[in-house]
Design an enzyme around this catalytic site. Sequence first.
Site, mmCIF file in Angstrom:
data_model
loop_
_atom_site.group_PDB
_atom_site.id
_atom_site.type_symbol
_atom_site.label_atom_id
_atom_site.label_comp_id
_atom_site.label_asym_id
_atom_site.label_seq_id
_atom_site.Cartn_x
_atom_site.Cartn_y
_atom_site.Cartn_z
ATOM 1 N N CYS A 45 -86.141 41.683 6.121
ATOM 2 C CA CYS A 45 -85.139 40.601 6.125
ATOM 3 C C CYS A 45 -85.824 39.236 6.028
ATOM 4 O O CYS A 45 -85.341 38.336 5.338
ATOM 5 C CB CYS A 45 -84.294 40.654 7.392
ATOM 6 S SG CYS A 45 -83.418 42.214 7.619
HETATM 7 C C1 BEZ Z 1 -86.399 45.010 8.127
HETATM 8 O O1 BEZ Z 1 -85.787 44.013 7.763
HETATM 9 O O2 BEZ Z 1 -87.597 45.092 8.013
HETATM 10 C C2 BEZ Z 1 -85.646 46.171 8.692
HETATM 11 C C3 BEZ Z 1 -84.470 45.956 9.401
HETATM 12 C C4 BEZ Z 1 -83.820 47.053 9.957
HETATM 13 C C5 BEZ Z 1 -84.330 48.317 9.789
HETATM 14 C C6 BEZ Z 1 -85.486 48.517 9.037
HETATM 15 C C7 BEZ Z 1 -86.147 47.430 8.491
#
Ligand code: BEZ
Length: 212
Positions: A45
């Site tokens: 994210c």
């Molecule tokens: C991420 O943004 O890295 C992420 C968020 C939730 C679950 C897995 C990865």
Amino acid sequence: MTIRLGDIAPNFNAPTTEGEIDFHEWKKGRWAVLFSHPKDFTPVCTTELGYTAKLKADFEKRNVKAIGLSVDSVEDHRKWTKDIERTQGCEMNFPMIGDADRKVANLYDMIHPNASDTLTVRSVFIIDPNNKVRLTLTYPASTGRNFDEVLRVIDSLQLTDGYKVATPVNWKNGDDVIIVPSVSNEDAKKLFPNGWDEKTPYLRVTKQPKVG
Ligand code: BEZ
């Protein structure tokens, strides 16, 4: 509620990192990219939000406003912003909706319980100036989205809204386009005076009418 192409994007009021908004008022007369991410302070994210900030000029050029969302609070978004800016080398320049009560997430069906009971998936809605939903995308948490593809779709939508053309596989702005099958050859002669390459009667390839 399932949101389908051509539906009016539901309106909502919500707190954001840039203050309280009425969504339809906020985007008035413009295209919008409304996208959710699963959680603040997560790695994928962080890269997505940073990249979106770097696309500011590309969005502006296309009359588009971007807005993010997760089920975290505005306060958390603000704290996370510092990490995004430091690690991605950008300045956050679009609002993030704080949707701790999941009001908007539920309205836009961004929580898919068989993926996660509590977190939003990576949804994208491209919404046009008349508030019609023109694209929906859903990606899993483990896969970061390609925001260049979001821009490419906007280019295609803006082009095909103005001309009787469709864009072929892997098309990019400036590439040749396809004359839509509903246009007769007689009408096509007027609409596309430079002609076309007729590969089959239904596959007529012509130069992109507007390169922008
Ligand atoms: C991420 O943004 O890295 C992420 C968020 C939730 C679950 C897995 C990865």
